[in-house]
Each structure stands twice: as C-alpha cells, then as structure tokens.
Design a protein around this motif. Structure first.
Motif, short mmCIF file in Angstrom:
data_model
loop_
_atom_site.label_atom_id
_atom_site.label_comp_id
_atom_site.label_asym_id
_atom_site.label_seq_id
_atom_site.Cartn_x
_atom_site.Cartn_y
_atom_site.Cartn_z
N LEU A 35 11.53 9.06 -7.29
CA LEU A 35 10.52 9.22 -6.23
C LEU A 35 11.11 8.85 -4.85
CD1 LEU A 35 7.43 7.63 -8.02
CD2 LEU A 35 7.90 10.07 -7.71
N PRO A 36 10.63 9.55 -3.79
CA PRO A 36 11.13 9.25 -2.44
C PRO A 36 10.46 8.00 -1.85
CG PRO A 36 9.53 11.03 -2.33
CD PRO A 36 9.68 10.69 -3.78
N ILE A 37 10.67 6.89 -2.55
CA ILE A 37 10.07 5.62 -2.14
C ILE A 37 11.18 4.63 -1.84
CG2 ILE A 37 8.56 3.71 -2.83
CD1 ILE A 37 7.24 5.59 -4.82
N ARG A 38 11.02 3.86 -0.81
CA ARG A 38 12.01 2.85 -0.48
C ARG A 38 12.12 1.85 -1.64
NH1 ARG A 38 11.80 -0.93 4.95
NH2 ARG A 38 13.83 -1.93 4.66
N GLY A 39 13.33 1.59 -2.10
CA GLY A 39 13.56 0.65 -3.21
C GLY A 39 13.12 1.18 -4.55
N GLU A 50 0.82 -1.21 0.00
CA GLU A 50 0.00 0.00 0.00
C GLU A 50 0.86 1.27 0.00
OE1 GLU A 50 -3.72 2.06 2.44
OE2 GLU A 50 -2.78 0.25 3.23
N LYS A 51 1.90 1.30 0.83
CA LYS A 51 2.73 2.52 0.90
C LYS A 51 3.43 2.80 -0.42
CE LYS A 51 3.77 2.69 5.83
NZ LYS A 51 4.85 2.59 6.86
N THR A 52 3.96 1.75 -1.04
CA THR A 52 4.65 1.92 -2.32
C THR A 52 3.67 2.38 -3.39
OG1 THR A 52 6.22 0.21 -1.70
CG2 THR A 52 6.11 0.77 -4.04
N ALA A 53 2.49 1.72 -3.43
CA ALA A 53 1.48 2.07 -4.43
C ALA A 53 1.06 3.53 -4.29
CB ALA A 53 0.28 1.14 -4.31
N LEU A 54 0.86 3.97 -3.05
CA LEU A 54 0.47 5.37 -2.82
C LEU A 54 1.58 6.32 -3.26
CD1 LEU A 54 -1.32 5.21 0.65
CD2 LEU A 54 -2.34 5.87 -1.52
N LEU A 101 3.76 5.85 -5.63
CA LEU A 101 3.78 5.88 -7.09
C LEU A 101 2.66 6.76 -7.64
CD1 LEU A 101 4.51 2.09 -7.73
CD2 LEU A 101 6.05 3.98 -8.30
N LEU A 102 1.47 6.56 -7.10
CA LEU A 102 0.30 7.30 -7.62
C LEU A 102 0.37 8.78 -7.24
CD1 LEU A 102 -2.50 4.68 -6.85
CD2 LEU A 102 -1.44 5.15 -9.06
N GLN A 103 0.80 9.06 -6.02
CA GLN A 103 0.90 10.47 -5.60
C GLN A 103 2.04 11.19 -6.31
OE1 GLN A 103 1.36 9.83 -1.39
NE2 GLN A 103 -0.85 9.64 -1.02
N GLY A 104 3.08 10.41 -6.71
CA GLY A 104 4.23 11.03 -7.35
C GLY A 104 4.08 11.21 -8.85
N ILE A 105 3.36 10.29 -9.48
CA ILE A 105 3.28 10.33 -10.95
C ILE A 105 1.85 10.46 -11.47
CG2 ILE A 105 3.73 8.97 -13.06
CD1 ILE A 105 6.28 7.96 -11.69
N GLY A 106 0.91 9.70 -10.88
CA GLY A 106 -0.47 9.78 -11.37
C GLY A 106 -1.06 8.40 -11.54
N SER A 107 -1.91 8.24 -12.54
CA SER A 107 -2.65 7.01 -12.76
C SER A 107 -1.73 5.86 -13.19
CB SER A 107 -3.69 7.23 -13.85
OG SER A 107 -3.03 7.46 -15.09
N LEU A 108 -2.29 4.66 -13.25
CA LEU A 108 -1.54 3.48 -13.67
C LEU A 108 -1.00 3.69 -15.09
CD1 LEU A 108 -0.89 0.52 -12.66
CD2 LEU A 108 -2.83 -0.21 -14.05
#
Length: 917
Positions: A222-226, A196-200, A202-209
């Motif tokens: 993006l400031p996401i782990r991994g 859930e955290k990674t998915a959020l 991605l979506l908050q940083g870039i947008g839709s799928l």
C-alpha cells in the motif's frame, strides 16, 4: 401528499458538554449557572422549528458503569468528573425538557449512543426516516439511506455521501476506522502508531478490519508511509484492535423500556415553562411564551393557553374616560384611595419636548383608567380638553396627602412641570423599589419587571405603534389601542408595588435606602435636569474643527508608520497591519478568534514601545471626543432654553452611582487637555459664575472609615497628603524625603487596591516587574494591616451571604462570588471590595444633593444646581451670591455623612466648569 415527518433523536449528553464549553458561563441573578441549559434548550427549539416532528426523544447517559467498562477497565477513565457548574444544570435541564413535552430517556447500563442506535434502527426498519442530532463522530456508523445526522450547533447534515466526504470512508467502515486509530475522547486504544491517515490508507486499500487482518501480507504494497513495518505492528496489537472495534460499536439491539410509540410529543406544560423560564431568567423566551409564540408549544403555539393575560391580570376592568362626569367620579375615588398608580402618555421619551397625550390611573389590581386628552389622528373621537383635565387634576397631583406610585416618576414629574404642575406625594417608584431590592437581578424597566415579578408580558409599544421609521407617536395611535396599553401601565405598576414592597420590607436597611436616599432624590434630579447647562456653541464648533485637523495629522502619521493607507476605524484592517504585516505579538483574541485591537491590548503594545498602537489610541480618543461632544453638544442645545439638558439614571449602575445620557456628562475626560477644553465650553452666562464642589479622595476616606486602619485614620485626621503619607510608610521615609515618582506609585497603590487591583495590574500600570509590584503591595499591607483585614473579611462575608453593603445598608448582590470558575470568582471578589466604598460614596453625594436642594429651595438664592458628576456637584450662581453658595454647599456636603475621618470638600469658582474644578 405531505412527506412523513422524521423521528428526531437527540444526543443530549453530547450537546450538554458542548454547550457548557462553547457558551459563556451564564448565570441567573442569584448565581445559578444556566449556560448549558440555555445552549441545549436553544438546540431543541431549533430542531422543533426545523423538523416539526411528531416523534422525538432527548437521550442522556445514565450514571454508573456500562457494558463497555466490563470489556475494558480504562474505557473513558481519563475523563475528568463532571464539573460542579455543569452538574447543577442537569436537573433544571431535565425539568425544562419535560415541560416542553419532549420524551426524555435515561437508560442504565448502556450509553445514550446505544439507545439512539437501537431506536434509530427500529424506526428505519419501520420505514420511517430518522434524524439523529449529535456532535459525536461515532454516530456516523448509523447513517444509511433512512438515517441522517445533523449537528445543530454547526448546521451540518450527514447522509451516506456526506460521511464519505467528511471521514474518507462510508458509514460501514466508521467502526473499523475508530478501531484502528482509536478515540482519545472515549479512551479507545486503537493500534499504537496508527493515526487517521494511516487508518484511512489501510481501509481504502484493503477493506474492513477483518479483511485487513486476513490480508496483512498485502499491507506493505500500500502507498502508506511506513507500510513495510505496519504488518508487525498490526499483528502485535490484533487483540487490542478487535477490542477497540467492540468498544466503538454502537449497540442497536438494546432492550429498552421505551418503544417508538412512546416517542410521541406531549403537550407543552405552559405553566411549568413559565415557571422554568422565570427561574432560569430566560426573559426573551418567557416573553415569547406569554405571547403564545414559544416553539416548545408546537406549531404556531398549538395547544398553548392564552397566557398573555394570566389569571389575576384581566383587562376587563379598564375604562377609557372621555366625559367630565366619569372623570369627576374617578377623581373622587382617587382622592379617597390610600394609594393609587399614576402614569403619563406623551409624544416623546425626551422630557424636554414631550407633549402630554393622556394620563392613566389604577385604584386596585385590574381597576384602571385612561384619560385621552390629545390624540389628534384623522377621525379621532372627541376627548376632554387637556388644560381643563389638568386644571381639575392639579390639586390631586400636587397634594402631599395623596400617596402615588409610579414607574420612573421623574419623567412624569418633568413632563407635568412643563404644564405648571409640581407632582407631589410620590410615595413609591417601582423602578427604584426593584433597583434597591437587587440592582443586578434584572433591568428595571416596567416590561422586564412585569416579566420577572408578575410573569406577565405587557403590551409592547411597538404592538400599537409599529416599528422603525414608520412608528407612530402616541398622539397618532387610535384611542381603542392606546387605552388598554396606558391603563395596563398603571395597573402593572400597582401590582409591581404590591409584589416588590413586601420584599423590601423584609430588610429595614433597604427600606431606609429607598425612603431616605432614592425617593427624595427623584424630585431633585428632575429639577437639575430641567435647569440644564449653558454651553458655548461657537467654542465647541471651533474645537471640533481643530480636532478634525489633529485627527487628519494622526491619520498621516499612522499611514507613515504602517507603510500604507488604511481605515483607522476598521479593526480588521488594523489587525492585518499590526499582526500580519508588522508581526506584533498577539496578546488577546476576540470571541471569533481574531487578534484583538481593543484599547487594553493597544495600551500594552504601546507600553512595549510600538508606535502605531499609541497613534491609534490618540486618534480614537480625539474621534470619540469629536463625535460625542464637540459635534453633538451644539445639536443638543434646546431652542426654548438655550441649554443642554441631560438625563440622569438612578437605576442603571449596580453600585448606586448615578449615570447620565444625552449627553453623558460622566465621561468627559478631566486629565487631558482636550477634555478640559470641552469642560471650558460649559460656562456661566453673563453676570454669573460656575461653582464646582468636589469631595476630596472620598473613596479612600471611606476605606479608612470601613477598615478602621490606624495609619490611614491618623493620616486623614492630620490632613496629610495621603499619597505622600502612604509612600513614606511603604518605603520607610519621612514625607519630605518622598520623591514625586514614589508619590505617584503610592497613589497607584492606594487607588489600585480599593479597586481590587492585583500585583500584575499594578506592575502593568507602573511599568515595573510583577515581583516588585507584589513587594509594594506586601509593604503596604504591613503598614496598613487594617486595610488587609478589611479586604479579607469583606471577601469572606461576601462569599457567605452573597452580597456586600454600603455604610447605609444598600446591597450589591454578587451572584458569581461562589463560582467555581476562578476568573469569575476573583472578579466578584474585586467588586466586593470596591462596591462598599463606591456605593457609600454614591449614597453620600445623593444625601448631599437632597440636603443642598432643600436649602436652595428655602434660601431663594439666585443659584441652580446644574450637574452631578461622580463625586462633584456643579452650580450656576449670581456673582453676588458666590460666597454664600460656596460656604453653605461645602457645609452641607461635608455634613452629609459622619465618618471617622473628616469629609473634605474642595469648592472652586470660575467662568466655566474647567476653571471651577
């Protein structure tokens, strides 16, 4: 202008499962599961009350596959099949929803979500607001300015801002979120390794799928782990991600058989609802419905017929008798009637202080009368004189030749006794008819019986008397209000008899229990209650002071052990000390999730050597004795008699045992010194003695009789110490070689097994390993194979017929004996084994009471039966008559049943109850 009412769409499937798992496993008296029906219906009633919609639908998933199964074979594949207990509730729920007048939709080939999505978008496009009631997070994708979600179980409401706050993205990205993170509930795969955290992120940083896959090169920034390894992972599972997107997307363009116009609420089917509520035993809702208050009937009961007096229960035939001529006319008709119903109205439920205010009679269904004799409110109209009325009615009321039926006639008998009238000719008591028919089907008060068997809600006492501290006593109630209430009591009683007696007659053994045990006992118990017990008030007060001192000492001990002061009566404070500060193991939790401080839990902690739980248990025991007995009993002594008068209840304990209240004489401890001191306060007046006659090990003797086990029969025949004999059999010793500890263990096995105790329970009681306890039980069954066979046969018989019987044919129904819930079924099996013994013991002592009472009446001995406590009868007798009483009572008690083993009675004599026991 009033705001338009929303279209309400209910995700029935979501609530069905949630109600099933969230609520306790409720069943009807016949064992039909109802918890899920109750839960969903409660939610529907709340929605109706909250939104008062004009358009609504309850939508369920259809059986069979949907288009998603064709897209992905593993869709929802991990879900177990619907539990049988839940499947049984689906059709009753559908029937209830239809009876409520609510549109029910089950569309094949699509899911409930798709139907709801399609209808929601249609309504929104039509300019209507929509409320979707669901617990399913997938539905958040449907939320917009016109469509909101409500979770009726938690009370949360989600609009577009609420979706962002809860999920971290708006409704437009909920499908994308599910596509990335997957959904374990529906087996939507998502992208492996993306939570859930990674998915959020991605979506908050870039947008839709779609945008994400177009800009995979931006993911490492993006400031996401991994983040650096994510592009490769996403690319590798691109196809799976878009498949997941398809699976998570709710269809909003399904071709449906229903249109928005079809969602208009229909009129509730009142008679169908009455039938449903009665079958499902939703008594509170049935009572509301009969009052015209059921929410299923729409606003303020609109569209419901007046069902407070159903067809056949009109009050038009009720009369109020205020002149002697009419009374004499009714008396003549009552004297000719083969059976009439009788009831009293009084100033109190306490038979020792109740004053007679009026009497009611019913000759036939709908034909009833009330005779007011003591309404004394300001402006009360003239009434017949109470003494004159009783003088006129006395021959009829005391006649054995005129059959009467009543509801809990023991009370009326005790009240009339205060006026010098001995009520005779009691042929039936509807409370006892219901109790003998099925002790666990319902409560056996008249209001409950009327609802269950007549589908009629009686006038409640609070309707005419008010509630709380301002509630009127019956003498203060206007006769115009009192008369229909009182006449209805007699009318309903007669109707209940007409309904219950044919049911009882279908089982001759039950008729025998009713006629030979329960009905003769009514007058016996009335006499025992009125005899009362003499108690030493000064002794109790001294004891109360000593208990207060000991409690204060235990408080100090507890503070010392806890390291601080706290309220010993507060489970919350105690829990904080035990589980947070002392870090004791949490054995069990309360329904709300807090660590339990219940007695059984404290006992287990104390057995493990923890001192504070033992101190708390000791404190609680003393506190209970003080508040229930040493403080309370002196207050209960009647000024008129100088005695304490309990109330015995024939129709409470499921197995047939009597219970008592005000005071409860059944729960005074006998093994503790403090309990015995309370019993010492029950003493004989000057020149008299207390005699207590107790059956010796009656349930074990009944076990020997019912099982026919040779070893047990032989031990009792020889008059051996049964526990020592059992120990000798189990451990292969002679009785002389058995140690006191081995005898103690054998006693635990003997009594444990008749209560269905498991190896785990025995191990805990004896403080030994479970394997050793199981070995003891196995050895026991080896030596007593008849007992084992009896238990196995009883379980099988109970499962087959749904009930077990006592030696005399009393039945105990076991609705959960076929439950698929293992714990519930095992509890029912334990009850099945014990109930025939406990019930037979209850039947035997009741028979003994009837025989002893008859002898006492004839003998004119200076003696009173003053108590019945479990397997013991207690008497107060003149010193000169002690030997006669002991001999005759012992003879009648031991002769109350014919068993394959001797029925032994242990009489004792003393100046007080403890000394005599």
């Amino acid at each position: 202008m009033t705001e338009p009412k929303p279209v309400v769409l209910v995700d029935g499937s979501s609530y069905l499962y949630r109600a099933f798992h969230a609520l306790p496993p409720l069943t009807t008296s016949s064992g039909q599961p109802t918890g899920a029906v109750r839960g969903v219906a409660s939610m529907l009633r709340k929605l109706l009350a909250d939104y008062q919609p004009e358009q609504m639908a309850v939508v369920f998933d259809a059986k069979g596959k949907t288009f998603r199964d064709e897209l992905f074979e593993q869709y929802k594949a991990q879900r177990p099949p619907m539990p049988d207990e839940l499947r049984e509730q689906v059709e009753p729920l559908y029937a209830l929803i239809r009876a409520m007048g609510l549109p029910l939709i089950v569309e094949e080939g699509v899911e409930a979500d798709d139907v709801i999505g399609t209808l929601a978008r249609q309504a929104a496009a039509n300019g209507q607001s929509v409320v979707i009631s669901t617990g399913d997070k997938d539905m958040a994708q449907l939320v917009d300015e016109r469509i909101t979600l409500v979770n009726t179980m938690t009370g949360t409401v989600l609009d577009p801002e609420g979706v962002v706050e809860k999920f971290g993205v708006g409704p437009d990205l909920i499908i994308d979120l599910l596509a990335l993170m997957g959904d374990k509930v529906d087996n939507i795969p998502g992208v492996p390794g993306v939570g859930e955290k990674t998915a959020l992120g991605l979506l908050q940083g870039i947008g839709s799928l779609e945008a994400l896959y177009e800009r995979l090169d931006k993911v490492p920034e993006l400031p996401i782990r991994g983040a650096k390894t994510l592009p490769k992972k996403l690319e590798e599972h691109r196809e799976q991600a878009f498949l997941s997107y398809q699976l998570a997307t709710i269809k909003v363009d399904c071709p449906l058989n229903e249109t928005l116009e079809d969602l208009r609420l229909g009129e509730p089917d009142t008679q169908a609802l009455i039938s449903q509520y009665r079958d499902l035993e939703f008594k509170g809702w049935l009572a509301e419905l009969l009052d015209g208050e059921d929410p299923a009937a729409g606003e303020a009961g609109e569209g419901s017929s007046d069902v407070s007096a159903p067809a056949g229960l009109s009050r038009d035939g009720y009369v109020t008798i205020t002149d002697e001529e009419t009374l004499r006319d009714w008396l003549a008709r009552l004297e000719k009637a083969p059976l009439f119903a009788f009831d009293t109205e009084t100033t109190s439920l306490d038979y020792m202080q109740a004053e007679l205010v009026g009497l009611s009679f019913a000759l036939a269904p709908g034909e009833a009368a009330y005779v007011p004799v003591a309404h004394d409110y300001p402006g009360a109209p003239d009434q017949l004189d109470r003494d004159a009325v009783l003088k006129l009615l006395k021959p009829l009321l005391e006649s054995d030749q005129h059959a009467k039926v009543g509801q809990n006639l023991k009370y009326d008998m005790s009240v009339l006794a205060q006026y010098g009238i001995t009520l005779r000719g009691i042929a039936y008591d509807t409370m006892l008819e219901s109790y003998v028919l099925d002790s666990v089907a319902t409560r056996h008060d008249m209001d409950s019986l009327s609802l269950k068997y007549l589908g009629h809600k009686t006038i409640a006492f609070s309707d005419i008397a008010g509630k709380g501290s301002k509630q009127l006593t019956f003498n203060q109630i206007a006769i115009d209000d009192a008369a229909p209430y009182a006449a209805e009591d007699a009318d309903v009683t007669l109707r209940l008899h007409d309904t219950l007696w044919p049911k009882l007659e279908q089982s001759p053994s039950l008729v025998k229990v009713f006629q030979e045990i329960e009905m003769p006992l009514v007058s016996v118990l009335s006499r025992v209650e009125r005899n009362g017990c003499y108690v030493d008030v000064d002794m109790l007060r001294r004891h109360s002071q000593e208990l207060a001192k000991r409690m204060a000492e235990l408080e100090e001990k507890a503070y010392s052990e806890a390291g601080r002061k706290f309220n010993l009566g507060s489970p919350k404070q105690l829990g904080a000390i035990l589980y947070e500060e002392q870090a004791l193991p949490v054995i069990k939790k309360t329904p709300k999730g807090a660590p339990s401080t219940a007695e059984a839990v404290l006992q287990e902690l104390a057995l493990d050597g923890h001192r504070l739980p033992q101190i708390i248990m000791d404190y609680r025991e003393l506190s209970k004795l003080k508040s229930t007995y040493t403080d309370r009993l002196p207050e209960m002594v009647r000024a008129r008699t100088g005695r304490v008068h309990t109330s015995y209840h024939q129709a409470v304990a499921a197995t047939g045992r009597l219970s008592s209240s005000d005071p409860n004489l059944q729960n005074i401890p006998i093994r503790s010194e403090e309990g015995r001191r309370i019993r010492q306060a029950f003493r004989a007046p000057e020149g008299r003695r207390i005699v207590a006659a107790d059956y010796s090990q009656i349930e074990l003797r009944i076990m020997a009789h019912l099982s026919g086990d040779k070893g047990l029969l032989e031990a009792f025949e020889k008059g051996l110490d049964i526990h020592r004999a059992t120990a000798a059999e189990v451990w292969g010793k002679t009785p002389d070689e058995v140690s006191d500890n081995e005898r103690r263990n054998a006693k635990a096995i003997n009594f444990g097994l008749i209560y269905g105790m498991s190896a785990f329970g025995l191990a805990r009681q004896l403080g030994i390993p479970r394997g050793e306890a199981q070995q003891y039980i196995d050895l026991y069954f080896e030596r007593y194979p008849g007992v084992k066979a009896y238990m196995e046969n009883t379980r099988a018989q109970a499962a087959e017929q749904g009930y077990v019987e006592t030696l005399y044919g009393r039945r105990l129904y076991l609705p959960e004996i076929k439950s698929r819930n293992g714990a519930m079924r095992q509890a029912a099996e334990r009850t099945a084994i014990n109930a025939p013994m406990q019930g037979t013991a209850a039947d035997i002592i009741k028979r003994a009471m009837v025989q002893v009472d008859a002898w006492l009446s004839e003998s004119r001995l200076d003696a009173l039966m003053i108590m019945q406590v479990h397997d013991e009868l207690v008497f107060e007798v003149a010193e000169s008559d002690v030997d006669t009483l002991v001999r005759e009572v012992s003879q009648r008690m031991s002769g109350a049943a014919e068993l394959k083993v001797p029925l032994v009675v242990d009489p004792g004599v003393g100046l007080n109850w403890d000394e005599a026991h």
